[in-house]
Enzyme design. Sequence first.
Site, PDB file in Angstrom:
ATOM      1  N   PHE A  96       1.230 -16.189  -1.418  1.00  0.00           N
ATOM      2  CA  PHE A  96       1.414 -14.795  -1.038  1.00  0.00           C
ATOM      3  C   PHE A  96       0.043 -14.141  -0.966  1.00  0.00           C
ATOM      4  CE2 PHE A  96       2.600 -10.410  -1.045  1.00  0.00           C
ATOM      5  CZ  PHE A  96       3.733 -10.412  -0.251  1.00  0.00           C
ATOM      6  N   LYS A 119       2.985  -2.406   9.337  1.00  0.00           N
ATOM      7  CA  LYS A 119       1.758  -1.707   9.036  1.00  0.00           C
ATOM      8  C   LYS A 119       0.605  -2.689   8.873  1.00  0.00           C
ATOM      9  CE  LYS A 119       4.189   1.832   6.408  1.00  0.00           C
ATOM     10  NZ  LYS A 119       4.471   2.336   5.073  1.00  0.00           N
ATOM     11  N   GLY A 120       0.935  -3.938   8.655  1.00  0.00           N
ATOM     12  CA  GLY A 120      -0.061  -4.934   8.284  1.00  0.00           C
ATOM     13  C   GLY A 120      -1.176  -5.182   9.271  1.00  0.00           C
ATOM     14  N   ASP A 163       0.079  -6.513   2.393  1.00  0.00           N
ATOM     15  CA  ASP A 163       0.414  -5.826   1.150  1.00  0.00           C
ATOM     16  C   ASP A 163       1.405  -6.594   0.304  1.00  0.00           C
ATOM     17  OD1 ASP A 163       3.367  -4.034   1.339  1.00  0.00           O
ATOM     18  OD2 ASP A 163       2.679  -5.215   3.044  1.00  0.00           O
ATOM     19  N   ASP A 190       4.351 -16.160   9.628  1.00  0.00           N
ATOM     20  CA  ASP A 190       4.929 -16.932   8.530  1.00  0.00           C
ATOM     21  C   ASP A 190       6.091 -17.760   9.079  1.00  0.00           C
ATOM     22  OD1 ASP A 190       5.895 -17.785   6.033  1.00  0.00           O
ATOM     23  OD2 ASP A 190       5.593 -15.858   5.085  1.00  0.00           O
TER      24      ASP A 190
END
Length: 190
Positions: free
Chosen positions: A158, A47-48, A165, A107
């Site tokens: 983070f 969804k990011g 999210d 990442d």
Amino acid sequence: MANINIHEDVERILVTEEELREINRRLGKKITEDYKDKKLFIVGILKGSIYFMTDLTRNIDLPLEIDFLGVSSYGSSTRTSGQVKIIKDLDKSIAGYDVLLIEDILDTGRTLSYVSNMLQSRGANSIAVCTLLDKPERRAPDVTLVPEYVGCDVPNAFVIGYGLDYDQKYRNLPYIGVIKESAIKPEDRD
């Protein structure tokens, strides 16, 4: 229900709203140049990527098609599980298209490597990666994937906001920030 101010959980802002607009303009211009004679199919990783993909595609001055791929490797934690799970697949074939994968953050690179290899096997002319954020210091040693388009590098923290999210919250922040340690559940802390 208590009134919660999501901005209070941000330790610091890494990428401002104006910087995000400039990233989208810069990348959109470059993608327009690179894909001017190609059959562009943009795949957003849910969804990011939704905020980034929406703003980015408005800066691409070409005919294009879009779709989304739902992929999970985190669940509600701050650490990847290492297992890639396809939650929503593409609605049409990408055979004959030049596919541009849109990701919020690169990442370890394992998820995007998996997705890239999977889509390449479906007959795409080419597969390229565009990531809003890159954490090169977190790249897994066995991952050779190099994104063709990068918004900016971020430190090993983070990050939340602009689609990113923590536990399905903070996506709607208009900037990219580092979440406060106190906002992370004890069981999710490194």
